[in-house]
Design an enzyme around this catalytic site. Structure first.
Site, mmCIF file in Angstrom:
data_model
loop_
_atom_site.group_PDB
_atom_site.id
_atom_site.type_symbol
_atom_site.label_atom_id
_atom_site.label_comp_id
_atom_site.label_asym_id
_atom_site.label_seq_id
_atom_site.Cartn_x
_atom_site.Cartn_y
_atom_site.Cartn_z
ATOM 1 N N CYS B 37 0.827 -1.211 0.000
ATOM 2 C CA CYS B 37 0.000 0.000 0.000
ATOM 3 C C CYS B 37 0.863 1.263 0.000
ATOM 4 O O CYS B 37 0.341 2.364 -0.066
ATOM 5 C CB CYS B 37 -0.931 0.028 1.200
ATOM 6 S SG CYS B 37 -2.004 -1.411 1.291
ATOM 7 N N ASP B 39 2.766 2.337 2.511
ATOM 8 C CA ASP B 39 3.171 2.872 3.821
ATOM 9 C C ASP B 39 3.104 1.837 4.943
ATOM 10 O O ASP B 39 2.157 1.072 5.048
ATOM 11 C CB ASP B 39 2.434 4.155 4.209
ATOM 12 C CG ASP B 39 1.020 4.230 3.708
ATOM 13 O OD1 ASP B 39 0.406 3.168 3.578
ATOM 14 O OD2 ASP B 39 0.539 5.345 3.467
ATOM 15 N N CYS B 62 5.188 8.129 2.394
ATOM 16 C CA CYS B 62 5.407 9.448 1.813
ATOM 17 C C CYS B 62 5.696 10.474 2.910
ATOM 18 O O CYS B 62 5.669 10.158 4.101
ATOM 19 C CB CYS B 62 4.186 9.871 1.010
ATOM 20 S SG CYS B 62 2.740 10.136 2.036
ATOM 21 N N CYS B 105 -2.828 8.813 5.925
ATOM 22 C CA CYS B 105 -1.564 8.827 6.689
ATOM 23 C C CYS B 105 -1.844 9.059 8.175
ATOM 24 O O CYS B 105 -1.226 8.442 9.038
ATOM 25 C CB CYS B 105 -0.631 9.920 6.176
ATOM 26 S SG CYS B 105 -0.106 9.669 4.475
#
Lengths: 405, 148
Positions: B37, B39, B62, B105
């Site tokens: 994915c 992360d 990221c 995130c």
């Protein structure tokens, strides 16, 4: 050095100063409409356009300048080739063959044609991103009108075996189109020798201006017909109406002329720079994977997966360099590259990939700067990566039960 | 994509990068996300007398994912375990000005906090069971002892 260093020459290229110089008179003094037959302004413009046709025909090995149909760029050329042929020959068949790694201008055009009742076969590629000509042969049926395979891939630089595919399509009486945008002037391409019947080219990938390109349409053996997708004044032999972008066409031709003269030497230079970057990275960093064929590849392309480092984070770290990532976080969607996916590159490595596109104006000094920067930042991000730590501890990451989200 | 100044600041100067001994009974470890994915976050807390005295992270992801986990460790330090549990992804997203495509995130950072706390509590329960101690809420007591 000028920052950020531009290393995204697959996306677009700067206009060569010689191209700009050639274009300038056609904006003001020589502003005529190439379709005006009644005065000198029109004649001057028309003369420039016919000279441009000759030069561009020469670049791609076309025997007749009238086989060059000017368009707004490769997306329009791709649309015109596929839709134009499909529509004109619809009584003859309804089947098109292409590949899964084509540009969206081909894939999305095919999807639209499917909605209209055409059938499309999407050929897979191998781990290097290459199409097997045997697969093309096997896919052809008596309803097949056209095969469309790109010359070189925009992401991983793999150069397709167009000559071999051309032998097959010619023998079977099927038309061959190639989106030649990325490979023109960098790798051998000759529509006569390779039996290509239609080819899309754009100026802005060869140091010409944006907004102008052409579709090569073969005129003999066989004569290719297509239905125009734009109605109007019947310009471009009835295949593409619309007043010609004369300054753009002049710039396109100047860019082509430079490639005819310097293309081969430039490819050697680009290859040297690419290898300098690749070898430096491979020497200083472990767990790198170069995506795409090393044997059949654009000289200026380097697509690398830096395992355990996420591509967008790396791009943020190397913001002094303009590159692009196979990790889709950069675009609106969060899907990783469909090209890498088709080559069997796992999503984890696809998220870790960076595309370096080296071009005419890059220097050795820039390559060394970029190599040092990337090496330093990858090391730093790996120190921050739980995956790199686990890998170093000998944990098999594929055996871990990840919670997909 | 344009990042907010706060994301860039955390990304360039990440707080509390590193590892704590995952076998330490006072350490809770959360590992969330998946490489496929794009992360993966590992967040660790070290708890003494019910207070989180240290927090460390490592993140593959990221800039926004790195910033979210960096901020989370900063917020965790000095909090009781119960207080830590009240940290929500929306607070992280708001603090970092995350755009809609990056909200995941902050969700991942909240998951990492919850996962680290859960790991710590599991370890404590196991330790007490081994020692034959009653099912006391160790961190709950300590929270009271802080007298806030």
């Amino acid at each position: 050095m000028q920052f950020p260093i531009y290393m995204d020459n697959h996306a677009t290229t700067p206009v060569d100063p010689r191209v700009l110089e050639a274009m300038l008179p056609y904006f003001s003094g020589k502003f005529g409409n190439a379709a005006s037959r009644s005065h000198a302004y029109g004649w001057t413009a028309e003369e420039a356009v016919s000279k441009a046709r000759e030069t561009i025909a020469k670049l791609i090995g076309a025997s007749n300048p009238k086989e060059i149909v000017f368009t707004s760029g490769a997306t329009e050329s791709d649309n015109l080739a596929l839709k134009g042929v499909a529509e004109f020959y619809k009584e003859k068949g309804n089947h098109i063959i292409t590949t899964v790694v084509e540009h969206k201008a081909i894939l999305d055009t095919c999807k639209r044609l499917e909605k209209q009742g055409y059938e499309v076969t999407y050929l897979n590629v191998d781990k290097d991103g290459l199409v097997d000509p045997d697969d093309v042969a096997k896919a052809i049926t008596d309803r097949t009108l056209l095969v469309s395979v790109m010359l070189a891939n925009n992401e991983v630089g793999s150069v397709q075996p167009i000559a071999e595919i051309g032998k097959i399509t010619r023998a079977r009486g099927v038309l061959l189109h190639s989106d030649a945008v990325q490979g023109i002037g960098k790798v051998p391409f000759d529509v006569e020798k390779m039996n290509v019947d239609l080819a899309s080219v754009t100026a802005h990938k060869i140091y010409g201006p944006k907004g102008v390109g052409c579709l090569y349409v073969r005129r003999s053996k066989p004569r290719v017909r297509l239905t125009a997708q734009m109605d109007g004044g019947g310009h471009e032999f009835g295949m593409r109406s619309g007043t010609l972008n004369v300054p753009g066409i002049v710039g396109f031709a100047k860019a082509a002329e430079i490639l005819i003269q310097e293309g081969e030497a430039e490819s050697h230079k680009l290859f040297g720079l690419r290898e300098r970057l690749r070898l430096r990275l491979m020497k200083e960093l472990d767990e790198l994977r170069v995506n795409g064929s090393m044997k059949s590849r654009l000289p200026g392309n380097l697509n690398v997966s830096f395992s355990f480092v996420e591509g967008e984070a790396l791009m943020m770290a190397i913001k002094d360099v303009a590159v692009s990532s196979g990790s889709a976080c950069t675009s609106a969607s969060l899907e990783p590259s469909y090209v890498l996916h088709a080559m069997g590159v796992g999503d984890d490595l696809a998220h870790s990939s960076i595309r370096f596109g080296i071009g005419r104006f890059n220097t050795e000094e820039e390559i060394d700067y970029v190599a040092d920067l990337v090496i330093g930042k990858v090391k730093k991000l790996r120190e921050m990566s739980p995956l790199y730590e686990m890998f170093k501890e000998g944990i098999d990451l594929s055996s871990v039960q990840w919670a997909a989200h | 994509m344009a990042y907010s100044e706060k994301v860039i600041e955390h990304y360039e100067n990440p707080r509390n990068v590193g590892a704590l001994d995952k076998d330490d009974p006072e350490v809770g470890t959360g590992l969330v996300g998946a490489p496929a994915c794009g992360d993966v976050m590992r967040l660790q807390i070290k708890v003494k007398d019910g207070i989180i005295e240290d927090a460390k992270f490592k993140t593959f992801g990221c800039g926004s994912a790195i910033a979210s986990s960096s901020l989370a460790t900063e917020w965790l330090k000095g909090k009781t375990v119960d207080e830590a549990e009240t940290i929500k992804n929306s607070m992280i997203a708001e603090e970092l000005n995350l755009p809609p495509v990056k909200i995941h995130c902050s969700v991942l950072a909240e998951d990492a906090i919850k996962s680290a706390i859960s790991d710590f509590r599991t370890k404590q329960t196991a330790r007490r069971a081994l020692a034959g101690e009653p099912e006391a809420k160790a961190d709950g007591e300590a929270a009271g002892a802080r007298g806030e």
